[in-house]
Design a protein around this motif. Structure first.
Motif, PDB file in Angstrom:
ATOM      1  N   LYS A 136     -28.325  28.304  -4.210  1.00  0.00           N
ATOM      2  CA  LYS A 136     -27.965  29.719  -4.350  1.00  0.00           C
ATOM      3  C   LYS A 136     -29.163  30.645  -4.541  1.00  0.00           C
ATOM      4  N   TYR A 137     -30.324  30.076  -4.906  1.00  0.00           N
ATOM      5  CA  TYR A 137     -31.501  30.921  -5.114  1.00  0.00           C
ATOM      6  C   TYR A 137     -32.308  31.115  -3.823  1.00  0.00           C
ATOM      7  N   HIS A 138     -31.996  30.352  -2.780  1.00  0.00           N
ATOM      8  CA  HIS A 138     -32.637  30.505  -1.463  1.00  0.00           C
ATOM      9  C   HIS A 138     -34.166  30.635  -1.603  1.00  0.00           C
ATOM     10  N   LEU A 139     -34.774  29.651  -2.244  1.00  0.00           N
ATOM     11  CA  LEU A 139     -36.200  29.735  -2.517  1.00  0.00           C
ATOM     12  C   LEU A 139     -37.025  29.526  -1.255  1.00  0.00           C
ATOM     13  N   SER A 140     -38.078  30.319  -1.165  1.00  0.00           N
ATOM     14  CA  SER A 140     -38.970  30.285  -0.012  1.00  0.00           C
ATOM     15  C   SER A 140     -39.745  28.975   0.058  1.00  0.00           C
ATOM     16  N   TYR A 141     -40.077  28.571   1.264  1.00  0.00           N
ATOM     17  CA  TYR A 141     -41.039  27.488   1.464  1.00  0.00           C
ATOM     18  C   TYR A 141     -42.423  28.111   1.382  1.00  0.00           C
ATOM     19  N   GLN A 142     -43.314  27.548   0.559  1.00  0.00           N
ATOM     20  CA  GLN A 142     -44.601  28.195   0.306  1.00  0.00           C
ATOM     21  C   GLN A 142     -45.823  27.332   0.612  1.00  0.00           C
ATOM     22  N   ARG A 143     -45.625  26.186   1.254  1.00  0.00           N
ATOM     23  CA  ARG A 143     -46.794  25.365   1.577  1.00  0.00           C
ATOM     24  C   ARG A 143     -47.441  25.869   2.868  1.00  0.00           C
ATOM     25  N   PRO A 144     -48.764  25.933   2.912  1.00  0.00           N
ATOM     26  CA  PRO A 144     -49.426  26.254   4.172  1.00  0.00           C
ATOM     27  C   PRO A 144     -49.151  25.148   5.195  1.00  0.00           C
ATOM     28  N   THR A 145     -49.362  25.441   6.464  1.00  0.00           N
ATOM     29  CA  THR A 145     -49.244  24.396   7.473  1.00  0.00           C
ATOM     30  C   THR A 145     -50.281  23.320   7.179  1.00  0.00           C
ATOM     31  N   ALA A 146     -50.050  22.116   7.665  1.00  0.00           N
ATOM     32  CA  ALA A 146     -50.935  20.989   7.364  1.00  0.00           C
ATOM     33  C   ALA A 146     -52.389  21.303   7.694  1.00  0.00           C
ATOM     34  N   ALA A 147     -52.618  22.002   8.799  1.00  0.00           N
ATOM     35  CA  ALA A 147     -53.987  22.309   9.215  1.00  0.00           C
ATOM     36  C   ALA A 147     -54.672  23.294   8.269  1.00  0.00           C
ATOM     37  N   CYS A 148     -53.878  24.055   7.517  1.00  0.00           N
ATOM     38  CA  CYS A 148     -54.445  25.069   6.619  1.00  0.00           C
ATOM     39  C   CYS A 148     -54.520  24.606   5.168  1.00  0.00           C
ATOM     40  N   ARG A 149     -54.092  23.402   4.890  1.00  0.00           N
ATOM     41  CA  ARG A 149     -54.195  22.887   3.531  1.00  0.00           C
ATOM     42  C   ARG A 149     -55.632  22.482   3.241  1.00  0.00           C
ATOM     43  N   LYS A 150     -56.080  22.785   2.037  1.00  0.00           N
ATOM     44  CA  LYS A 150     -57.489  22.549   1.685  1.00  0.00           C
ATOM     45  C   LYS A 150     -57.817  21.063   1.564  1.00  0.00           C
ATOM     46  N   PHE A 151     -56.847  20.282   1.056  1.00  0.00           N
ATOM     47  CA  PHE A 151     -57.080  18.851   0.863  1.00  0.00           C
ATOM     48  C   PHE A 151     -55.753  18.136   1.031  1.00  0.00           C
ATOM     49  N   ASN A 152     -55.748  17.086   1.817  1.00  0.00           N
ATOM     50  CA  ASN A 152     -54.525  16.336   2.063  1.00  0.00           C
ATOM     51  C   ASN A 152     -54.605  14.968   1.391  1.00  0.00           C
ATOM     52  N   SER A 153     -53.557  14.625   0.658  1.00  0.00           N
ATOM     53  CA  SER A 153     -53.483  13.333  -0.024  1.00  0.00           C
ATOM     54  C   SER A 153     -52.192  12.637   0.372  1.00  0.00           C
ATOM     55  N   SER A 154     -52.319  11.464   0.956  1.00  0.00           N
ATOM     56  CA  SER A 154     -51.118  10.717   1.341  1.00  0.00           C
ATOM     57  C   SER A 154     -50.312  10.319   0.105  1.00  0.00           C
ATOM     58  N   ASP A 155     -50.993  10.054  -1.009  1.00  0.00           N
ATOM     59  CA  ASP A 155     -50.284   9.700  -2.244  1.00  0.00           C
ATOM     60  C   ASP A 155     -49.390  10.845  -2.713  1.00  0.00           C
ATOM     61  N   VAL A 156     -49.893  12.065  -2.600  1.00  0.00           N
ATOM     62  CA  VAL A 156     -49.106  13.224  -3.016  1.00  0.00           C
ATOM     63  C   VAL A 156     -47.931  13.433  -2.073  1.00  0.00           C
ATOM     64  N   GLU A 157     -48.162  13.274  -0.783  1.00  0.00           N
ATOM     65  CA  GLU A 157     -47.083  13.467   0.190  1.00  0.00           C
ATOM     66  C   GLU A 157     -45.981  12.413   0.005  1.00  0.00           C
ATOM     67  N   VAL A 158     -46.360  11.181  -0.269  1.00  0.00           N
ATOM     68  CA  VAL A 158     -45.373  10.130  -0.510  1.00  0.00           C
ATOM     69  C   VAL A 158     -44.570  10.449  -1.772  1.00  0.00           C
ATOM     70  N   THR A 159     -45.256  10.946  -2.784  1.00  0.00           N
ATOM     71  CA  THR A 159     -44.580  11.285  -4.037  1.00  0.00           C
ATOM     72  C   THR A 159     -43.553  12.395  -3.820  1.00  0.00           C
TER      73      THR A 159
END
Length: 511
Positions: free
Chosen positions: A40-63
Motif C-alpha cells: 500500500k505504500y508503493h515504495l520506489s525502487y532506488q538502486r542505480p543500474t548495475a553499471a552505475c553501482r560503485k561496488f558490486n558484491s555477489s555476497d550482498v546480492e545473494v543476501t
C-alpha cells in the motif's frame, strides 16, 4: 611513470568517465522510480543500474535474494532492497592503492550527499556488511573494502587525529570539496583544507576507527594485516591524543591547563562552536574519562565527558588490544589498561539517580557534579550501548536508561502520529530520527516493540523507499537528507539481525 601508478590513473579515469554517464544520486534519490512495491505504500525502487553501482558484491546480492524469500511484506522488503546495499551502490566513491605502496589498499567511503569521508560514518557504513565479511585476499571482496577503509582512516588519523571528516586521497584524482561552513573556523592544532573537510574533535571518531578494526579482525582473524602498513602508528596516535585529553581545565595549583584542542566558528547556533575561547566548558580531571568537544551529531558537547563515546572507546580499545598482542605486547598492555580505566570512570562517575527511573547513565558530565540527562539519535548514544559491545542489554542500569531515552523524560524524545523516536539539537525539536528507532529495535527483545518500530519505518519514507536523517513526527513529507547512507545500512543490519534472532517477525504484514 611506474606501471602501478599508470594503472591506478587509468582505472581512476575509467571510474570517473563511467560515473559521469550515471545520474547524480543526490537527484535520483529525490524522485520515485518504477517498479514500485506491490504494497500500500508503493515504495520506489532506488538502486542505480548495475553499471552505475560503485561496488558490486555477489555476497550482498545473494543476501538480498535470500531475504526476499523471508520478508513477505512487499514494502518492508523494498525498503531492505534499497537500503542494505546503499553504501556499496552509492558511496564507495573510490577504491585503489597507495601511491607509495602498490599493496596498500585504500577505500574512500563518502557519507552520501556530502563528498567527504567521516571516520564515524564510514566505520558504521562498513559495519552494515560485517555479518557477510570473511577472510578474502581478492580486491573485489568485502574484506578488501574493510582493509582499504582501515588503511585510509589510519592515514587520516596519523596526520590530523583531532579531525572528523576528510577529503579524498590524492591517489583518487578527486578534487578537494569546499566546506563553506568551515570558512570561519579557528582550530588548534591547525590543518590543511586540501586534506581535511572538517575538524571537529569527537572522541567517537577515533573510537570508530577502533570499532572498524575490531569488526574486521572479529570476522577474519587476519592478524597479519594489522602489522603491514600504518595501523600500529595510528593506534599509537589515538592513545597519545586520548591520554592528552584526560586532563581537566585546571591544574592542582589552580592555574589553567592549556587545552590540546580548541575550536571556534562564527555561527548563530550554539552547537556549532565552543565556549571559553574554543576550549569548551570546564572539566574536572582525574575521572579517567576522555574529553570530547563534539558529539556524533557534530554538535558541540555541553559537558565534555561524553559518556556514550567513552563507552565506545573503552569497548573497542580493549578489543583492539587483543589484535595488538601479536605485534607489540607493551602497547597492547597500555591499551588494555587504558580501556579498563575509562570503564572504571564511566561506572564511577557516569551514573546518576533519576527520581522516577532509578539509576541511569548520564549523557554528559563535567566531573564537578553537573550532568546532562538526555539522549541523541546518533550512535554512539546511550540507547546504543549494547551494540557498542560495552554491556549486555539485560543490564539493569541500561534498562533504566533505555526507558529514559525512549520516554518524554528525554528532552529530545519526539512523538506524534507519524513516528516516535529520539531526535537531537542538530535538526531541532519535532523531528525524530529513524536511526534511533532502528537502534531501539537492535536493542529490543520485545516482539511488539519491534513490529511497531518496523511499521513506523516502512510507513514514513514519503514513498521514496530510503531511510531519511529525520522526519517531522506530524508530517511524513517533511524530512531531512534524502541520501543518508549510514542510516540505510543500519536498517539493513537490523533486519538481517532479525533473520537470525527473530525470523518469525520477517513474515509480519504491514498492509
Amino acid at each position: 611513470m611506474p606501471l602501478s601508478l599508470l594503472l591506478l590513473s587509468f582505472f581512476s579515469g575509467f571510474v570517473y568517465m563511467a560515473s559521469a554517464q550515471c545520474p547524480d544520486y543526490d537527484d535520483y534519490s529525490m524522485t520515485t522510480h518504477e517498479p514500485f512495491s506491490a504494497g500500500k505504500y508503493h515504495l520506489s525502487y532506488q538502486r542505480p543500474t548495475a553499471a552505475c553501482r560503485k561496488f558490486n558484491s555477489s555476497d550482498v546480492e545473494v543476501t538480498i535474494q535470500d531475504m526476499k524469500e523471508l520478508v513477505t511484506d512487499p514494502d518492508l522488503f523494498r525498503l531492505f532492497e534499497n537500503a542494505f546495499p546503499n553504501t556499496l551502490d552509492t558511496t564507495v566513491t573510490w577504491k585503489g592503492y597507495a601511491a607509495n605502496d602498490s599493496t596498500e589498499e585504500l577505500t574512500f567511503v563518502t557519507t552520501g550527499d556530502i563528498v567527504a569521508m567521516w571516520l564515524r560514518d564510514s566505520a558504521n557504513q562498513m559495519r552494515s556488511y560485517k555479518s557477510l565479511l570473511k577472510a578474502d585476499d581478492s580486491p573485489d571482496s568485502l574484506a578488501s573494502l574493510f582493509r582499504g577503509a582501515i588503511n585510509l582512516q589510519s592515514r587520516y588519523i596519523i596526520r590530523n587525529p583531532y579531525c572528523n571528516a576528510f577529503q579524498a586521497p590524492t591517489e583518487s584524482g578527486l578534487p578537494p570539496v569546499d566546506n563553506g561552513y568551515a570558512d570561519t573556523d579557528k582550530v588548534t592544532p591547525p590543518y590543511n583544507t586540501s586534506f581535511v573537510f572538517e575538524c571537529k574533535y569527537e572522541l567517537d571518531s577515533i573510537s570508530a576507527f577502533l570499532q572498524l578494526s575490531s569488526d574486521y579482525y572479529d570476522q577474519t582473524k587476519d592478524s597479519d594485516f594489522f602489522g603491514k602498513f600504518q595501523w600500529i602508528q595510528a593506534v599509537t596516535t589515538v592513545l597519545d591524543v586520548a591520554e592528552g585529553l584526560l586532563i581537566g581545565t585546571y591544574a592542582d595549583d589552580g592555574s589553567v591547563n592549556e587545552s590540546p584542542y580548541t575550536f571556534q566558528r562564527d555561527s548563530t547556533s550554539a552547537t556549532e562552536t565552543l565556549t571559553n575561547t574554543g576550549a569548551g566548558n570546564p572539566v574536572k580531571g582525574g575521572t579517567g574519562l576522555v574529553r570530547s568537544a563534539f558529539r556524533p551529531s557534530d554538535d558541540s558537547t555541553i559537558y565534555q565527558l561524553f559518556i556514550p563515546a567513552n563507552m565506545q572507546f573503552s569497548s573497542y580499545l580493549g578489543k583492539c588490544a587483543n589484535i595488538m598482542e601479536a605485534h607489540n605486547t607493551e602497547l597492547a598492555q597500555r591499551m588494555s589498561d587504558f580501556a579498563s580505566g575509562v570503564q572504571d570512570g564511566i561506572e564511577t562517575y557516569g551514573k546518576v539517580q533519576h527520581p522516577v527511573l532509578g539509576e541511569i547513565y548520564a549523557y554528559e558530565i563535567d566531573g564537578f557534579g553537573s550532568s546532562n540527562l538526555m539522549d541523541d539519535a546518533n550512535v554512539p548514544s546511550l540507547l546504543s550501548a549494547p551494540i557498542l559491545d560495552y554491556l549486555d542489554a539485560s543490564d539493569e542500569t541500561y534498562q533504566n536508561t533505555r526507558r529514559f531515552a525512549l520516554s518524554t523524560w528525554n528532552p529530545y524524545y519526539m512523538h506524534g502520529p507519524v513516528l516516535n523516536g529520539t531526535g537531537g539539537p542538530h535538526v531541532g525539536p519535532g523531528k525524530a530520527w529513524p536511526m534511533s528507532i532502528i537502534t531501539s529495535l537492535l536493542t529490543s527483545d520485545d516482539d511488539g516493540e519491534i513490529v511497531a518500530g518496523l511499521q513506523m519505518l516502512v510507513s514514513s519514507t514519503d514513498g521514496l523507499g530510503l531511510i531519511h536523517e529525520s522526519i517531522d513526527t506530524f508530517n511524513a513529507s517533511t524530512w531531512t537528507r534524502e541520501w543518508f547512507s549510514w542510516a540505510n545500512g543500519l536498517f539493513g543490519e537490523m533486519l538481517l539481525g532479525l533473520k537470525d534472532r527473530k525470523p518469525h517477525l520477517l513474515g509480519t504484514s504491514f498492509q
